[in-house]
Design an enzyme around this catalytic site. Structure first.
Site, PDB file in Angstrom:
ATOM      1  N   SER A 120       0.828  -1.204   0.000  1.00  0.00           N
ATOM      2  CA  SER A 120       0.000   0.000   0.000  1.00  0.00           C
ATOM      3  C   SER A 120       0.854   1.241   0.000  1.00  0.00           C
ATOM      4  O   SER A 120       0.372   2.333  -0.294  1.00  0.00           O
ATOM      5  CB  SER A 120      -0.838   0.050   1.274  1.00  0.00           C
ATOM      6  OG  SER A 120      -1.499  -1.141   1.481  1.00  0.00           O
ATOM      7  N   HIS A 141      -1.183  -2.736  -7.073  1.00  0.00           N
ATOM      8  CA  HIS A 141      -1.869  -2.330  -5.844  1.00  0.00           C
ATOM      9  C   HIS A 141      -3.377  -2.388  -6.027  1.00  0.00           C
ATOM     10  O   HIS A 141      -3.958  -1.579  -6.761  1.00  0.00           O
ATOM     11  CB  HIS A 141      -1.413  -0.912  -5.442  1.00  0.00           C
ATOM     12  CG  HIS A 141      -2.006  -0.457  -4.148  1.00  0.00           C
ATOM     13  ND1 HIS A 141      -2.318   0.855  -3.895  1.00  0.00           N
ATOM     14  CD2 HIS A 141      -2.353  -1.147  -3.026  1.00  0.00           C
ATOM     15  CE1 HIS A 141      -2.825   0.952  -2.674  1.00  0.00           C
ATOM     16  NE2 HIS A 141      -2.858  -0.253  -2.136  1.00  0.00           N
ATOM     17  N   GLU A 153      -3.516   0.043  -9.184  1.00  0.00           N
ATOM     18  CA  GLU A 153      -2.395   0.928  -9.495  1.00  0.00           C
ATOM     19  C   GLU A 153      -1.225   0.030  -9.918  1.00  0.00           C
ATOM     20  O   GLU A 153      -0.862  -0.905  -9.191  1.00  0.00           O
ATOM     21  CB  GLU A 153      -2.004   1.766  -8.275  1.00  0.00           C
ATOM     22  CG  GLU A 153      -3.053   2.814  -7.939  1.00  0.00           C
ATOM     23  CD  GLU A 153      -2.735   3.605  -6.670  1.00  0.00           C
ATOM     24  OE1 GLU A 153      -2.973   4.825  -6.669  1.00  0.00           O
ATOM     25  OE2 GLU A 153      -2.262   3.009  -5.677  1.00  0.00           O
ATOM     26  N   ASN A 191      -3.540   6.256  -1.930  1.00  0.00           N
ATOM     27  CA  ASN A 191      -3.237   6.401  -0.496  1.00  0.00           C
ATOM     28  C   ASN A 191      -2.577   7.735  -0.172  1.00  0.00           C
ATOM     29  O   ASN A 191      -2.692   8.231   0.951  1.00  0.00           O
ATOM     30  CB  ASN A 191      -2.390   5.227  -0.002  1.00  0.00           C
ATOM     31  CG  ASN A 191      -3.253   3.995   0.232  1.00  0.00           C
ATOM     32  OD1 ASN A 191      -4.461   4.118   0.409  1.00  0.00           O
ATOM     33  ND2 ASN A 191      -2.651   2.829   0.224  1.00  0.00           N
TER      34      ASN A 191
HETATM   35  N1  3HC Z   1     -16.017  -8.929  -0.716  1.00  0.00           N
HETATM   36  C1  3HC Z   1     -16.616  -9.229  -1.883  1.00  0.00           C
HETATM   37  N2  3HC Z   1     -17.690  -8.574  -2.345  1.00  0.00           N
HETATM   38  C2  3HC Z   1     -18.197  -7.619  -1.584  1.00  0.00           C
HETATM   39  C3  3HC Z   1     -17.626  -7.257  -0.337  1.00  0.00           C
HETATM   40  C4  3HC Z   1     -16.497  -7.973   0.072  1.00  0.00           C
HETATM   41  N3  3HC Z   1     -15.863  -7.697   1.229  1.00  0.00           N
HETATM   42  N4  3HC Z   1     -18.358  -6.255   0.195  1.00  0.00           N
HETATM   43  C5  3HC Z   1     -19.327  -5.984  -0.673  1.00  0.00           C
HETATM   44  N5  3HC Z   1     -19.237  -6.796  -1.748  1.00  0.00           N
HETATM   45  C6  3HC Z   1     -20.090  -6.795  -2.919  1.00  0.00           C
HETATM   46  C7  3HC Z   1     -21.475  -7.259  -2.568  1.00  0.00           C
HETATM   47  O1  3HC Z   1     -21.596  -8.664  -2.672  1.00  0.00           O
HETATM   48  C8  3HC Z   1     -22.314  -6.528  -3.598  1.00  0.00           C
HETATM   49  O2  3HC Z   1     -22.220  -7.246  -4.827  1.00  0.00           O
HETATM   50  P1  3HC Z   1     -23.423  -7.223  -5.902  1.00  0.00           P
HETATM   51  O3  3HC Z   1     -23.581  -5.793  -6.345  1.00  0.00           O
HETATM   52  O4  3HC Z   1     -22.912  -8.115  -6.983  1.00  0.00           O
HETATM   53  O5  3HC Z   1     -24.609  -7.731  -5.187  1.00  0.00           O
HETATM   54  C9  3HC Z   1     -21.578  -5.203  -3.813  1.00  0.00           C
HETATM   55  O6  3HC Z   1     -20.227  -5.442  -3.355  1.00  0.00           O
HETATM   56  C10 3HC Z   1     -22.195  -4.074  -3.008  1.00  0.00           C
HETATM   57  O7  3HC Z   1     -22.209  -4.485  -1.664  1.00  0.00           O
HETATM   58  P2  3HC Z   1     -23.341  -4.105  -0.613  1.00  0.00           P
HETATM   59  O8  3HC Z   1     -24.617  -3.838  -1.336  1.00  0.00           O
HETATM   60  O9  3HC Z   1     -23.343  -5.125   0.472  1.00  0.00           O
HETATM   61  O10 3HC Z   1     -22.792  -2.821   0.109  1.00  0.00           O
HETATM   62  P3  3HC Z   1     -22.424  -1.412  -0.454  1.00  0.00           P
HETATM   63  O11 3HC Z   1     -23.245  -1.038  -1.641  1.00  0.00           O
HETATM   64  O12 3HC Z   1     -22.415  -0.554   0.734  1.00  0.00           O
HETATM   65  O13 3HC Z   1     -20.933  -1.584  -0.967  1.00  0.00           O
HETATM   66  C11 3HC Z   1     -18.631  -1.409  -0.617  1.00  0.00           C
HETATM   67  C12 3HC Z   1     -19.921  -2.059  -0.143  1.00  0.00           C
HETATM   68  C13 3HC Z   1     -18.347  -1.799  -2.069  1.00  0.00           C
HETATM   69  C14 3HC Z   1     -17.506  -1.952   0.265  1.00  0.00           C
HETATM   70  C15 3HC Z   1     -18.805   0.161  -0.509  1.00  0.00           C
HETATM   71  O14 3HC Z   1     -19.198   0.487   0.781  1.00  0.00           O
HETATM   72  C16 3HC Z   1     -17.531   0.904  -0.831  1.00  0.00           C
HETATM   73  O15 3HC Z   1     -17.200   1.129  -1.990  1.00  0.00           O
HETATM   74  N6  3HC Z   1     -16.800   1.362   0.217  1.00  0.00           N
HETATM   75  C17 3HC Z   1     -15.538   2.081   0.047  1.00  0.00           C
HETATM   76  C18 3HC Z   1     -14.443   1.086  -0.155  1.00  0.00           C
HETATM   77  C19 3HC Z   1     -13.133   1.748  -0.377  1.00  0.00           C
HETATM   78  O16 3HC Z   1     -12.969   2.951  -0.386  1.00  0.00           O
HETATM   79  N7  3HC Z   1     -12.095   0.905  -0.566  1.00  0.00           N
HETATM   80  C20 3HC Z   1     -10.742   1.363  -0.727  1.00  0.00           C
HETATM   81  C21 3HC Z   1     -10.054   1.319   0.587  1.00  0.00           C
HETATM   82  S1  3HC Z   1      -8.397   1.878   0.465  1.00  0.00           S
HETATM   83  C22 3HC Z   1      -7.525   0.537   0.022  1.00  0.00           C
HETATM   84  O17 3HC Z   1      -8.027  -0.554  -0.100  1.00  0.00           O
HETATM   85  C23 3HC Z   1      -6.071   0.756  -0.224  1.00  0.00           C
HETATM   86  C24 3HC Z   1      -5.244  -0.020   0.730  1.00  0.00           C
HETATM   87  O18 3HC Z   1      -3.894   0.129   0.339  1.00  0.00           O
HETATM   88  C25 3HC Z   1      -5.382   0.448   2.147  1.00  0.00           C
END
Ligand code: 3HC
Length: 295
Positions: A120, A141, A153, A191
């Site tokens: 990350s 990434h 990325e 990030n």
């Molecule tokens: N694993 C697999 N699939 C998942 C999941 C998971 N952990 N969480 C949600 N999903 C899927 C669901 O099954 C659903 O699929 P579908 O549309 O095919 O039915 C879809 O994602 C939408 O899920 P939900 O309806 O349950 O929930 P949301 O609409 O609230 O979406 C989310 C959940 C996609 C996690 C959304 O809240 C989101 O985009 N959050 C922000 C995530 C983010 O910013 N991530 C980046 C973090 S930074 C990073 O990773 C960098 C690292 O270096 C730190």
């Protein structure tokens, strides 16, 4: 140019299990390596659950889900990675741990295979230079959840050859991802921007600007973010966030990357966010509720 058919994924945690799943879904054979059978069982349990949910929702057929699972092999031995064309590292965000892992893997995996780190924040060159193939080493990434988030990325270290970089871009695109090239600078693009934002949310909380849920609700309703910044910090993992901001602070020496005292104390208490059950929220009930211990 080596064609990628078989991919090793080292580490089956929050990121690794998702990377393994999207890679097998894209038609590659995958060897997933974890430290022990119990870690592999947890990881495969999550993948099985997500594939079953996709079938239930009619987004995938049972045959496709079975075919994805058939392409996923699990192991606790590095030797099973020997004939992989690409190995992706997704272990804990610690340079010494990653270097130790590459030392083992470099001696086992065939010479023309590519190596990629899902770091990350750590400079890719520090890992590339520790292997005998720095020109075949790059960053890939992914974002959490890797099954859902569109971006990869693709990070070019100073040693990465054009061929390896192109292979990385093509690989990410073959998984249906948006592959964005970035330079090898701590935090890359996302990030670099997202981490200070989450840290600022913690500082806003410390200064009493709003409660945990008020800060989260405000950013959801006011900026259309899918998750508020403190929920996101719990989701990423507070330990991971802490490691990333330490690396970025070391690199840039800017206050915006420094751990706020609240984060430091939560980490000392072992509150790593959603994965540990406690973070800014308590995840023990049906719905997350603010953790009263965060003061
Ligand atoms: N694993 C697999 N699939 C998942 C999941 C998971 N952990 N969480 C949600 N999903 C899927 C669901 O099954 C659903 O699929 P579908 O549309 O095919 O039915 C879809 O994602 C939408 O899920 P939900 O309806 O349950 O929930 P949301 O609409 O609230 O979406 C989310 C959940 C996609 C996690 C959304 O809240 C989101 O985009 N959050 C922000 C995530 C983010 O910013 N991530 C980046 C973090 S930074 C990073 O990773 C960098 C690292 O270096 C730190």
């Amino acid at each position: 140019m080596a064609e990628i058919k078989k991919v090793g994924v080292v580490g089956g945690g929050l990121m690794g299990h998702g990377i393994a799943q999207v890679t097998a879904t894209a038609g590659y054979d995958v060897v997933l390596r974890e430290v022990d059978q119990s870690a592999l069982d947890t990881c495969m349990g999550k993948i099985n659950k997500q594939l079953a949910r996709a079938v239930e929702k009619g987004k995938s057929s049972q045959e496709d889900a079975d075919a994805i699972l058939a392409r996923l092999e699990t192991t606790t031995e590095y030797t099973d990675l020997a004939d992989c064309d690409l190995v992706i590292e997704a272990i804990t965000e610690s340079l010494p741990a990653k270097l130790e892992m590459w030392k083992e893997v470099d001696g086992i995996v065939k010479e023309d295979a590519y190596f990629a780190t899902n770091t990350s924040s750590l400079a890719v060159i520090d890992q590339a230079a520790a292997t005998a193939r720095p020109e075949r080493f790059l960053g890939l990434h992914y974002f959490n959840p890797a099954q859902v988030m569109k971006l990869v990325e693709v990070v070019r270290a100073v040693t990465t050859s054009d061929e390896a970089f192109e292979a990385g871009l093509r690989f990410a695109r073959s998984q249906g991802k948006l592959a964005i090239p970035t330079k090898d600078k701590a935090g890359f693009i996302v990030n670099r921007l997202l981490v200070p934002y989450m840290l600022d949310a913690i500082r806003a909380y410390e200064e009493g600007v709003g409660s945990v849920s008020e800060i989260d609700d405000a950013m959801k309703a006011g900026a259309a973010h899918p998750m508020g910044p403190l929920t996101l910090a719990d989701f990423v993992g507070l330990d991971t966030l802490g490691s990333i901001c330490d690396v970025m602070f070391d690199e840039f020496r800017e206050r915006r990357f420094a751990q706020p005292p609240t984060l430091r104390k939560m980490l000392a208490a072992g509150w790593y966010g959603r994965k540990s059950g406690l973070g800014f929220y308590d995840y023990s009930g049906d719905q997350p509720s603010p953790n009263p211990g965060v003061t």
